[in-house]
Design an enzyme around this catalytic site. Sequence first.
Site, PDB file in Angstrom:
ATOM      1  N   LYS A 176       0.841  -1.270   0.001  1.00 57.00           N
ATOM      2  CA  LYS A 176       0.090  -0.065  -0.053  1.00 57.00           C
ATOM      3  C   LYS A 176       0.798   1.170   0.064  1.00 57.00           C
ATOM      4  CE  LYS A 176      -3.470   2.499   2.698  1.00 57.00           C
ATOM      5  NZ  LYS A 176      -4.656   2.339   3.768  1.00 57.00           N
ATOM      6  N   LYS A 213      -2.234  -1.293  -3.853  1.00 58.98           N
ATOM      7  CA  LYS A 213      -3.032  -0.345  -3.544  1.00 58.98           C
ATOM      8  C   LYS A 213      -2.101   1.013  -3.909  1.00 58.98           C
ATOM      9  CE  LYS A 213      -6.114   1.914  -0.512  1.00 58.98           C
ATOM     10  NZ  LYS A 213      -6.031   2.157   0.862  1.00 58.98           N
TER      11      LYS A 213
END
Length: 336
Positions: A195, A248
């Site tokens: 992330k 992400k």
Amino acid sequence: MKFPFFRSRRMRQTEGLRKLVRETVLSLDQLIMPYFLVEGTQIKTEIESMPGQFRFSIDRFLGELEELEELGIEHILLFGIPSRKDDHASGAYDANGVIQKSVQEIKKRFPNLTVITDVCLCEYMSHGHCGVVEGSHVLNDATLPLLAKTALSHAEAGVDMVAPSDMMDGRIQAVRKALDSNGFSHTPVLSYAAKYASSFYGPFRDAAQSRPQFGDRKSYQMDHANVNEALREIEMDIEEGADLVMVKPALAYLDVIRAAKVKFNTPIAAYNVSGEYAMVKAACAMGYLDERKAVQEILTSFARAGASVILTYHAKEVAQWAKEAGTPFLVKSYKV
Ligand code: PBG
């Protein structure tokens, strides 16, 4: 093979031929639709920076889920927005918290729906950071027990999978251990493994009211210039017990999805985040893009890169478009 004996265009002449050799097939089964839940009743408020997305109270949300079920989307990801925040995120692991209560009601009414919950503290912390704060530091190890407690409370509420999104080191292990030692060894973990600290989360932070009150998230989320580090993060999370690993954001990180796909055999999820959704919506509102074509192209790119699971705010409308075209299960077949 050389021109003129070989002509690439031969197999592109008709939709039939194109279908026959299409390499990437996208199915609604792969899509997870994220939602924001608030406390209270009779609430359905549109999120300004995410047109078409709403904050729901649970009573109104059950109606939304009926529509979703009808359209054939079977997986959802839930974010909770509590009415009160504090500096130890007590709402995150409260048995009567917004997520815990909502999950119980959802599972009662929709037992076959895959309910996944985001496990993070930022929405519940008064300072908006994803961990316990001391001075200007976000403490890693002091945060782990709170994350584990939060994940466990979601499992107790009946969730099908938990998704830690905080980026503290060691949290997958902490969550896995807490689940295993409390009778939830069957509950899978979807790790937000790679992330990045990204500008593309802007609209989400408005939606979830989780903007950090000081500093930024760069001491725990990844530097956007790095890919080797992403592989190390993913490897660590798989070793700690992640059943699925996520990259992400997705659109600016297709190379990371690809690299992860080549290296690991754990299913990879791509999160098509709020800012990516907002960009498409803004461009389409201006008439600059054809929305259906653009969304199909974007979602297909995630699958082509190697993601087998896609989290996207477009999921519901994609299902609607597929239905209008008379092909409720295959995204690839809707006519544009
Ligand atoms: C919570 C969390 C965020 C997102 C998912 N979980 C925000 C953040 O890290 O600031 C972003 C999702 C999106 O932008 O759609 N930590």
